[in-house]
Design an enzyme around this catalytic site. Sequence first.
Site, mmCIF file in Angstrom:
data_model
loop_
_atom_site.group_PDB
_atom_site.id
_atom_site.type_symbol
_atom_site.label_atom_id
_atom_site.label_comp_id
_atom_site.label_asym_id
_atom_site.label_seq_id
_atom_site.Cartn_x
_atom_site.Cartn_y
_atom_site.Cartn_z
ATOM 1 N N ASN A 13 14.519 6.163 66.859
ATOM 2 C CA ASN A 13 15.107 6.523 65.563
ATOM 3 C C ASN A 13 15.207 5.254 64.707
ATOM 4 O OD1 ASN A 13 17.187 6.763 63.563
ATOM 5 N ND2 ASN A 13 17.817 8.678 64.498
ATOM 6 N N HIS A 16 18.284 3.025 60.948
ATOM 7 C CA HIS A 16 19.073 1.847 60.575
ATOM 8 C C HIS A 16 18.232 0.671 60.087
ATOM 9 C CE1 HIS A 16 22.546 4.063 61.163
ATOM 10 N NE2 HIS A 16 22.349 4.254 62.448
ATOM 11 N N HIS A 49 16.339 10.629 60.242
ATOM 12 C CA HIS A 49 17.308 11.610 59.750
ATOM 13 C C HIS A 49 17.379 11.516 58.232
ATOM 14 C CE1 HIS A 49 21.756 13.200 60.180
ATOM 15 N NE2 HIS A 49 21.053 13.890 59.309
ATOM 16 N N ARG A 51 19.350 12.389 55.527
ATOM 17 C CA ARG A 51 20.694 12.927 55.256
ATOM 18 C C ARG A 51 20.778 13.418 53.828
ATOM 19 N NH1 ARG A 51 24.633 11.153 59.381
ATOM 20 N NH2 ARG A 51 26.166 12.150 58.058
ATOM 21 N N ARG A 55 21.640 8.187 52.632
ATOM 22 C CA ARG A 55 22.246 6.863 52.828
ATOM 23 C C ARG A 55 21.320 5.883 53.540
ATOM 24 N NH1 ARG A 55 26.878 8.232 57.258
ATOM 25 N NH2 ARG A 55 27.416 9.799 55.706
ATOM 26 N N GLU A 76 15.247 14.755 61.649
ATOM 27 C CA GLU A 76 16.594 15.316 61.819
ATOM 28 C C GLU A 76 17.111 15.720 60.450
ATOM 29 O OE1 GLU A 76 17.854 12.361 65.507
ATOM 30 O OE2 GLU A 76 18.922 12.227 63.600
ATOM 31 N N THR A 107 26.339 11.154 63.244
ATOM 32 C CA THR A 107 26.479 12.564 63.617
ATOM 33 C C THR A 107 27.503 12.650 64.748
ATOM 34 O OG1 THR A 107 24.143 12.698 63.085
ATOM 35 C CG2 THR A 107 25.137 14.643 64.074
ATOM 36 N N GLU A 157 18.818 19.464 71.984
ATOM 37 C CA GLU A 157 19.095 18.050 72.239
ATOM 38 C C GLU A 157 20.583 17.944 72.538
ATOM 39 O OE1 GLU A 157 17.213 15.070 69.842
ATOM 40 O OE2 GLU A 157 18.928 13.720 70.037
ATOM 41 N N HIS A 200 22.167 10.103 71.386
ATOM 42 C CA HIS A 200 23.334 9.587 70.662
ATOM 43 C C HIS A 200 24.099 8.575 71.503
ATOM 44 C CE1 HIS A 200 26.353 9.167 67.588
ATOM 45 N NE2 HIS A 200 25.503 9.809 66.808
HETATM 46 N N1 PXP Z 1 19.765 12.323 68.176
HETATM 47 C C1 PXP Z 1 20.339 12.858 67.076
HETATM 48 C C2 PXP Z 1 20.200 14.316 66.842
HETATM 49 C C3 PXP Z 1 21.021 12.037 66.147
HETATM 50 O O1 PXP Z 1 21.595 12.596 65.064
HETATM 51 C C4 PXP Z 1 21.069 10.647 66.377
HETATM 52 C C5 PXP Z 1 21.731 9.755 65.389
HETATM 53 O O2 PXP Z 1 21.051 9.827 64.176
HETATM 54 C C6 PXP Z 1 20.436 10.148 67.533
HETATM 55 C C7 PXP Z 1 19.815 11.015 68.421
HETATM 56 C C8 PXP Z 1 20.398 8.696 67.827
HETATM 57 O O3 PXP Z 1 21.684 8.187 68.061
HETATM 58 P P1 PXP Z 1 21.891 6.635 68.149
HETATM 59 O O4 PXP Z 1 21.519 6.066 66.819
HETATM 60 O O5 PXP Z 1 23.343 6.498 68.466
HETATM 61 O O6 PXP Z 1 20.995 6.136 69.246
#
Ligand code: PXP
Length: 252
Positions: A13, A16, A49, A51, A55, A76, A107, A157, A200
């Site tokens: 992901n 960030h 994601h 959003r 952001r 996402e 999330t 998930e 997550h």
């Molecule tokens: N899976 C989903 C559905 C999420 O919303 C997120 C956070 O955007 C993640 C995985 C990844 O989480 P993390 O950034 O804490 O690794």
Amino acid sequence: MPTPVPRLRLGVNIDHVATIRNARGGRHPDPVRAAKLAVAAGCDGITAHLREDRRHIRDDDIARLKAEIDKPLNMEMAATEEMLRIAIATRPHAVCLVPEKRTERTTEGGLDAVKHKAELKPVVYALKHAGIRVSLFIGAQPAQIEAAAELGAPVVELHTGSWCDALMTERAAEANAEWELLHAGAVLAQSFGLEVHAGHGLDYASAETIAALPQVVELNIGHFLIGEAVFEGLAETVRFMRAAMDRGRGRA
Ligand code: PXP
């Protein structure tokens, strides 16, 4: 003959990277460049994601990821009309439906698929109809898994955030309880014929642990990887994560 354990995919992901870019409002660092690097380092897919408040990831990031990345894109999004329109126009490989609150930092919980079944149903249907693999980001409670199966989502998930938080803050009893919930949830979801993903808050240690659950076939990991990349570089971090997952899988 024991059933062979499926390969565990790593979805990186890159939200960030966009968070850092947006801090200065320019183009650097580019999340698409990060995605290409993660792919070159051996990940299996890219997760982003979009959003509602934009952001971090923006509309043109999603379009560029789809056009420029040669691994599956997992978008996402909240189950809104606007996002559904964008997903159907973009046609990512997969969409993961997540709950969204503007005031949250990330999330924070899973979707309440029981409570929101009626709203989720047409969105799941429309995405499937467009040929997009749908997953629901849910907690591992049996009622949520049953609701996901009833909605016809092929994938769930499981939200690992509470388990990871408990591990990080050394609340052992809570971590054990969360782990039991995840384990039982993965088994139940698989028994319904659902493909099981998890994500997550995962880091090297928790990813290695959860990799030992043979029901789980994909982990989506962002914050830890991008944070750790500050110290080790993104490619090295993805390789370390892959190695941790492979070690865990070896115990499945
Ligand atoms: N899976 C989903 C559905 C999420 O919303 C997120 C956070 O955007 C993640 C995985 C990844 O989480 P993390 O950034 O804490 O690794």
